[in-house]
Design a protein around this motif. Structure first.
Motif, PDB file in Angstrom:
ATOM      1  N   THR A  27      45.830  -5.656  50.078  1.00 22.53           N
ATOM      2  CA  THR A  27      46.801  -6.730  49.904  1.00 22.53           C
ATOM      3  C   THR A  27      46.884  -7.179  48.450  1.00 22.53           C
ATOM      4  OG1 THR A  27      46.368  -7.502  52.152  1.00 22.53           O
ATOM      5  CG2 THR A  27      47.462  -9.041  50.683  1.00 22.53           C
ATOM      6  N   SER A  28      45.740  -7.213  47.764  1.00 18.18           N
ATOM      7  CA  SER A  28      45.676  -7.748  46.403  1.00 18.18           C
ATOM      8  C   SER A  28      45.813  -6.679  45.329  1.00 18.18           C
ATOM      9  CB  SER A  28      44.349  -8.490  46.213  1.00 18.18           C
ATOM     10  OG  SER A  28      44.167  -9.462  47.213  1.00 18.18           O
ATOM     11  N   LEU A  29      46.050  -5.436  45.725  1.00 18.06           N
ATOM     12  CA  LEU A  29      46.077  -4.324  44.779  1.00 18.06           C
ATOM     13  C   LEU A  29      47.060  -4.531  43.624  1.00 18.06           C
ATOM     14  CD1 LEU A  29      44.391  -1.703  44.786  1.00 18.06           C
ATOM     15  CD2 LEU A  29      46.362  -0.530  45.753  1.00 18.06           C
ATOM     16  N   PRO A  30      48.305  -4.925  43.892  1.00 16.33           N
ATOM     17  CA  PRO A  30      49.233  -5.121  42.766  1.00 16.33           C
ATOM     18  C   PRO A  30      48.755  -6.176  41.774  1.00 16.33           C
ATOM     19  CG  PRO A  30      50.433  -4.962  44.842  1.00 16.33           C
ATOM     20  CD  PRO A  30      48.986  -5.082  45.194  1.00 16.33           C
ATOM     21  N   ALA A  31      48.193  -7.281  42.291  1.00 10.93           N
ATOM     22  CA  ALA A  31      47.722  -8.349  41.398  1.00 10.93           C
ATOM     23  C   ALA A  31      46.526  -7.896  40.577  1.00 10.93           C
ATOM     24  CB  ALA A  31      47.353  -9.584  42.221  1.00 10.93           C
ATOM     25  N   ILE A  32      45.601  -7.166  41.198  1.00 15.49           N
ATOM     26  CA  ILE A  32      44.434  -6.651  40.474  1.00 15.49           C
ATOM     27  C   ILE A  32      44.885  -5.673  39.400  1.00 15.49           C
ATOM     28  CG2 ILE A  32      42.277  -5.360  40.682  1.00 15.49           C
ATOM     29  CD1 ILE A  32      42.058  -6.343  43.561  1.00 15.49           C
ATOM     30  N   ALA A  33      45.820  -4.793  39.765  1.00  8.99           N
ATOM     31  CA  ALA A  33      46.317  -3.793  38.814  1.00  8.99           C
ATOM     32  C   ALA A  33      46.965  -4.467  37.602  1.00  8.99           C
ATOM     33  CB  ALA A  33      47.316  -2.866  39.506  1.00  8.99           C
ATOM     34  N   ALA A  34      47.764  -5.491  37.840  1.00  9.15           N
ATOM     35  CA  ALA A  34      48.430  -6.187  36.737  1.00  9.15           C
ATOM     36  C   ALA A  34      47.416  -6.879  35.828  1.00  9.15           C
ATOM     37  CB  ALA A  34      49.427  -7.210  37.292  1.00  9.15           C
ATOM     38  N   ASP A  35      46.365  -7.429  36.431  1.00  9.61           N
ATOM     39  CA  ASP A  35      45.379  -8.178  35.657  1.00  9.61           C
ATOM     40  C   ASP A  35      44.534  -7.280  34.759  1.00  9.61           C
ATOM     41  OD1 ASP A  35      44.156 -10.727  35.016  1.00  9.61           O
ATOM     42  OD2 ASP A  35      42.402 -10.026  36.111  1.00  9.61           O
ATOM     43  N   ILE A  36      44.205  -6.086  35.236  1.00  9.66           N
ATOM     44  CA  ILE A  36      43.333  -5.208  34.443  1.00  9.66           C
ATOM     45  C   ILE A  36      44.138  -4.138  33.702  1.00  9.66           C
ATOM     46  CG2 ILE A  36      41.360  -5.586  35.950  1.00  9.66           C
ATOM     47  CD1 ILE A  36      41.800  -2.922  37.232  1.00  9.66           C
ATOM     48  N   ILE A 153      44.176 -16.382  48.269  1.00  5.41           N
ATOM     49  CA  ILE A 153      43.301 -16.517  47.097  1.00  5.41           C
ATOM     50  C   ILE A 153      43.962 -15.895  45.869  1.00  5.41           C
ATOM     51  CG2 ILE A 153      41.086 -15.817  46.092  1.00  5.41           C
ATOM     52  CD1 ILE A 153      39.878 -16.000  48.887  1.00  5.41           C
ATOM     53  N   THR A 154      44.572 -14.712  46.044  1.00 13.54           N
ATOM     54  CA  THR A 154      45.205 -14.030  44.912  1.00 13.54           C
ATOM     55  C   THR A 154      46.406 -14.801  44.393  1.00 13.54           C
ATOM     56  OG1 THR A 154      44.506 -11.888  45.802  1.00 13.54           O
ATOM     57  CG2 THR A 154      46.255 -11.857  44.161  1.00 13.54           C
ATOM     58  N   THR A 155      47.188 -15.387  45.299  1.00 12.45           N
ATOM     59  CA  THR A 155      48.400 -16.093  44.907  1.00 12.45           C
ATOM     60  C   THR A 155      48.088 -17.442  44.245  1.00 12.45           C
ATOM     61  OG1 THR A 155      49.626 -15.058  46.723  1.00 12.45           O
ATOM     62  CG2 THR A 155      50.608 -17.021  45.719  1.00 12.45           C
ATOM     63  N   TYR A 156      47.132 -18.167  44.803  1.00 12.36           N
ATOM     64  CA  TYR A 156      46.913 -19.538  44.351  1.00 12.36           C
ATOM     65  C   TYR A 156      45.634 -19.729  43.536  1.00 12.36           C
ATOM     66  CZ  TYR A 156      50.609 -20.404  47.710  1.00 12.36           C
ATOM     67  OH  TYR A 156      51.797 -20.374  48.386  1.00 12.36           O
ATOM     68  N   PHE A 157      44.756 -18.734  43.501  1.00 13.73           N
ATOM     69  CA  PHE A 157      43.530 -18.849  42.719  1.00 13.73           C
ATOM     70  C   PHE A 157      43.387 -17.606  41.837  1.00 13.73           C
ATOM     71  CE2 PHE A 157      42.867 -21.541  46.420  1.00 13.73           C
ATOM     72  CZ  PHE A 157      42.429 -22.723  45.829  1.00 13.73           C
ATOM     73  N   TRP A 159      42.032 -13.196  42.075  1.00  9.25           N
ATOM     74  CA  TRP A 159      41.577 -12.111  42.930  1.00  9.25           C
ATOM     75  C   TRP A 159      40.068 -11.899  42.845  1.00  9.25           C
ATOM     76  CZ3 TRP A 159      38.920  -8.179  40.696  1.00  9.25           C
ATOM     77  CH2 TRP A 159      39.076  -7.974  39.315  1.00  9.25           C
ATOM     78  N   HIS A 160      39.443 -12.360  41.767  1.00 10.34           N
ATOM     79  CA  HIS A 160      38.003 -12.136  41.587  1.00 10.34           C
ATOM     80  C   HIS A 160      37.183 -12.724  42.738  1.00 10.34           C
ATOM     81  CE1 HIS A 160      39.833 -11.987  37.570  1.00 10.34           C
ATOM     82  NE2 HIS A 160      38.867 -11.126  37.262  1.00 10.34           N
ATOM     83  N   TRP A 161      37.691 -13.802  43.320  1.00  5.98           N
ATOM     84  CA  TRP A 161      36.913 -14.512  44.340  1.00  5.98           C
ATOM     85  C   TRP A 161      36.933 -13.819  45.699  1.00  5.98           C
ATOM     86  CZ3 TRP A 161      33.725 -18.281  42.964  1.00  5.98           C
ATOM     87  CH2 TRP A 161      33.939 -18.906  41.729  1.00  5.98           C
ATOM     88  N   ILE A 162      37.840 -12.880  45.909  1.00  7.88           N
ATOM     89  CA  ILE A 162      37.929 -12.269  47.244  1.00  7.88           C
ATOM     90  C   ILE A 162      36.691 -11.439  47.564  1.00  7.88           C
ATOM     91  CG2 ILE A 162      40.448 -12.225  47.190  1.00  7.88           C
ATOM     92  CD1 ILE A 162      40.391  -9.319  46.506  1.00  7.88           C
ATOM     93  N   PHE A 163      35.999 -10.945  46.547  1.00 11.25           N
ATOM     94  CA  PHE A 163      34.817 -10.121  46.791  1.00 11.25           C
ATOM     95  C   PHE A 163      33.568 -10.962  47.052  1.00 11.25           C
ATOM     96  CE2 PHE A 163      37.666  -7.493  44.255  1.00 11.25           C
ATOM     97  CZ  PHE A 163      37.726  -6.363  45.045  1.00 11.25           C
ATOM     98  N   LEU A 164      33.579 -12.196  46.594  1.00 12.86           N
ATOM     99  CA  LEU A 164      32.408 -13.054  46.770  1.00 12.86           C
ATOM    100  C   LEU A 164      32.272 -13.553  48.210  1.00 12.86           C
ATOM    101  CD1 LEU A 164      32.653 -15.080  43.431  1.00 12.86           C
ATOM    102  CD2 LEU A 164      31.291 -13.040  43.931  1.00 12.86           C
ATOM    103  N   ILE A 165      33.321 -13.352  49.022  1.00  7.36           N
ATOM    104  CA  ILE A 165      33.245 -13.728  50.436  1.00  7.36           C
ATOM    105  C   ILE A 165      32.152 -12.927  51.143  1.00  7.36           C
ATOM    106  CG2 ILE A 165      34.540 -13.785  52.617  1.00  7.36           C
ATOM    107  CD1 ILE A 165      37.083 -14.067  50.954  1.00  7.36           C
ATOM    108  N   ASN A 166      31.884 -11.712  50.656  1.00  7.50           N
ATOM    109  CA  ASN A 166      30.889 -10.850  51.298  1.00  7.50           C
ATOM    110  C   ASN A 166      29.462 -11.379  51.191  1.00  7.50           C
ATOM    111  OD1 ASN A 166      32.800  -8.904  52.042  1.00  7.50           O
ATOM    112  ND2 ASN A 166      32.631  -7.838  50.086  1.00  7.50           N
ATOM    113  N   ILE A 167      29.192 -12.246  50.234  1.00  9.28           N
ATOM    114  CA  ILE A 167      27.813 -12.665  49.982  1.00  9.28           C
ATOM    115  C   ILE A 167      27.224 -13.451  51.161  1.00  9.28           C
ATOM    116  CG2 ILE A 167      26.259 -13.815  48.377  1.00  9.28           C
ATOM    117  CD1 ILE A 167      27.804 -11.264  47.362  1.00  9.28           C
TER     118      ILE A 167
END
Length: 492
Positions: A27-36, A153-157, A159-167
């Motif tokens: 879902t967040s792939l386009p936003a991650i791609a644009a950011d990096i 999370i990607t739209t309003y915050f 994308w970095h935080w989506i991976f921290l949910i796993n902790i």
């Protein structure tokens, strides 16, 4: 709670993380791609590298669990996956992101197959369908909340935080595993086939990675052909080696079992088609229809909603129709709903898209439950670790191939239409291609015997009960007729 529910729920913790992680990334792939600073199709390397890492390291999972204990391996694997998740959150470029995803893949390579091995060794075959359902229901919560949560999370915050949910999820999984899973360990583990692992790893990585980058124009065609050729040669050498060793990391002799063969070959084709859906659908919604990641997530999570609804009915449907007939028909039905995605346009009502995805997810979930369960119908207890390894490798390769075929189809359509930007018009051919591949799996499911997996599905019990009921009715009818004849004779 008895072990037939508790152990599947613990195993489901790992599946929850993996499934939510993959759907959040899609879902967040386009936003991650644009950011990096890269394109969404190029960032597909992050998805592919994760799946390849799984494929390379899964072959060692069965032996590792036998040697060091399933509980310890399972807990350490969750820890490694968590470290990889933190690495993804801290990534600054494509290289960092891909390395972190490979680390996640190393953890995932042990989590799911070892967890499945614990399940198979702890639960009787007659209860396996329900156990697989208990495993899958919590795991499907990940895809349900993954797309909308990741999109939000990607739209309003960020994308970095989506991976921290796993902790927190991972910490809970480690605690539950150490507390409730018995330290299952083989008293006499087989000799580790290191040579076979190297050959299989090179073979799987070469073939899958070569096919994955073929449609991205990232490498020259001679290099891609070389990767596929090296992978093919290595796998050929492995097959020759496996015939000479008594403990192969990938035991292809299990394909002699009709149910395992159908699950591996038919399951590969079915998963290949369905595996492209989480990759293609978010791209269509965002790049083609212009939706935000959050809006896209709210639409695409419909598939998981349908899957959740199926889990309460899966065991009953399989028991009523049997594996062979149900899997054959359902493969075609699922493919039809997959092909229906090719009809989506900017003017298609979102409610209609939602309904198609919900109903399609319902049938796809039923098929996955059947494929995952029938594979072990004829497997002996001593072969379970090899069986889980083979099934897990096949599953991950199929998903990787699905993403690769989907991306290649989109890229080919763009070349044919002479366009350089993603639009809604380049996606329909990709959906049709993967739907046809999924439908082809029905042929292999039909090759199973009529009574395939009856001991697992409970259909054998139903048939015996029906026969007993019919015999009892016939006996009662005969006795009744005999009484009437006697009465007629007396009256006569």
């Amino acid at each position: 709670m008895d072990k037939q529910r508790l152990i599947p729920l613990i195993v489901a913790t790992a599946l929850f993380m993996e499934n939510m992680d993959s759907t959040v990334i899609a879902t967040s792939l386009p936003a991650i791609a644009a950011d990096i600073g890269t394109s969404p199709l190029t960032l597909k390397l992050a998805i592919t590298s994760y799946l390849l890492s799984l494929a390379v390291f899964i072959p060692a999972s069965g032996w590792t669990a036998d040697r060091f204990g399933a509980r310890m391996v399972f807990s350490i694997a969750i820890g490694v996956f968590m470290i990889g998740s933190i690495g993804c959150a801290l990534s600054q470029n494509v290289t960092h992101f891909v390395i972190a995803r490979i680390l996640q893949g190393m953890g995932g390579a042990m989590m799911t197959p070892v967890g499945r091995l614990v399940l198979l060794r702890s639960i009787d075959k007659s209860a396996l369908v329900n156990a697989m359902t208990w495993v899958t229901v919590p795991a499907l919560v990940g895809p349900v909340i993954g797309p909308p949560l990741g999109g939000f999370i990607t739209t309003y915050f960020s994308w970095h935080w989506i991976f921290l949910i796993n902790i927190p999820i991972g910490l809970l999984g480690i605690f539950m595993a150490m507390k409730y899973i018995d330290p299952i360990k083989s008293d006499d583990p087989e000799r580790f086939d290191l040579y076979g692992l190297v050959l299989a790893g090179i073979g799987l990585a070469g073939i899958a990675f070569g096919l994955s980058v073929a449609g991205l124009n990232l490498l020259p065609w001679p290099i891609i052909a070389g990767l596929v050729a090296i992978g093919t040669i290595s796998m050929t050498l492995y097959v020759m080696h496996a015939k000479r060793t008594g403990s192969p990391v990938l035991d292809f002799s299990l394909l002699r079992l009709s149910t395992m063969r159908a699950s591996i070959i038919g399951g590969f084709l079915f998963r290949l088609g369905i595996g492209a859906l989480p990759f293609l659908l978010p791209l269509l919604m965002q790049e083609g229809f212009g939706l935000t990641p959050f809006q896209s997530g709210l639409v695409t999570f419909a598939s998981a909603v349908g899957a959740m609804g199926m889990k309460t009915l899966a065991a009953r449907i399989i028991r009523a129709f049997g594996f062979r007939y149900m899997m054959t028909v359902n493969a075609v039905i699922s493919a039809v709903f997959l092909a229906a995605c090719a009809l989506f346009t900017v003017t298609t009502p979102l409610l209609l898209i939602f309904i198609i995805l919900v109903v399609g997810g319902f049938f796809r979930s039923l098929q996955f439950t059947a494929i995952n369960t029938v594979a072990y119908a004829e497997v002996e207890p001593a072969q379970m670790s090899r069986a889980t390894t083979l099934v897990s490798v096949n599953q991950q390769l199929a998903i990787s191939a699905g993403v690769a075929v989907g991306a290649f189809s989109v890229e080919s359509t763009m070349l044919y239409q002479h366009v350089t930007e993603l639009s809604a018009g380049v996606f329909p051919p990709a959906f049709l291609v993967v739907a046809i591949i999924s439908a082809a799996s029905a042929y292999f499911f039909w090759q199973m015997p009529d009574d395939a997996g009856h001991e697992i599905s409970g259909r054998k019990v139903v048939e015996i009960s029906s026969r007993k009921g019919a015999e009892k009715a016939a006996t009662k009818k005969a006795a009744s007729e005999g009484t009437e004849d006697a009465r007629d004779q007396r009256l006569g």
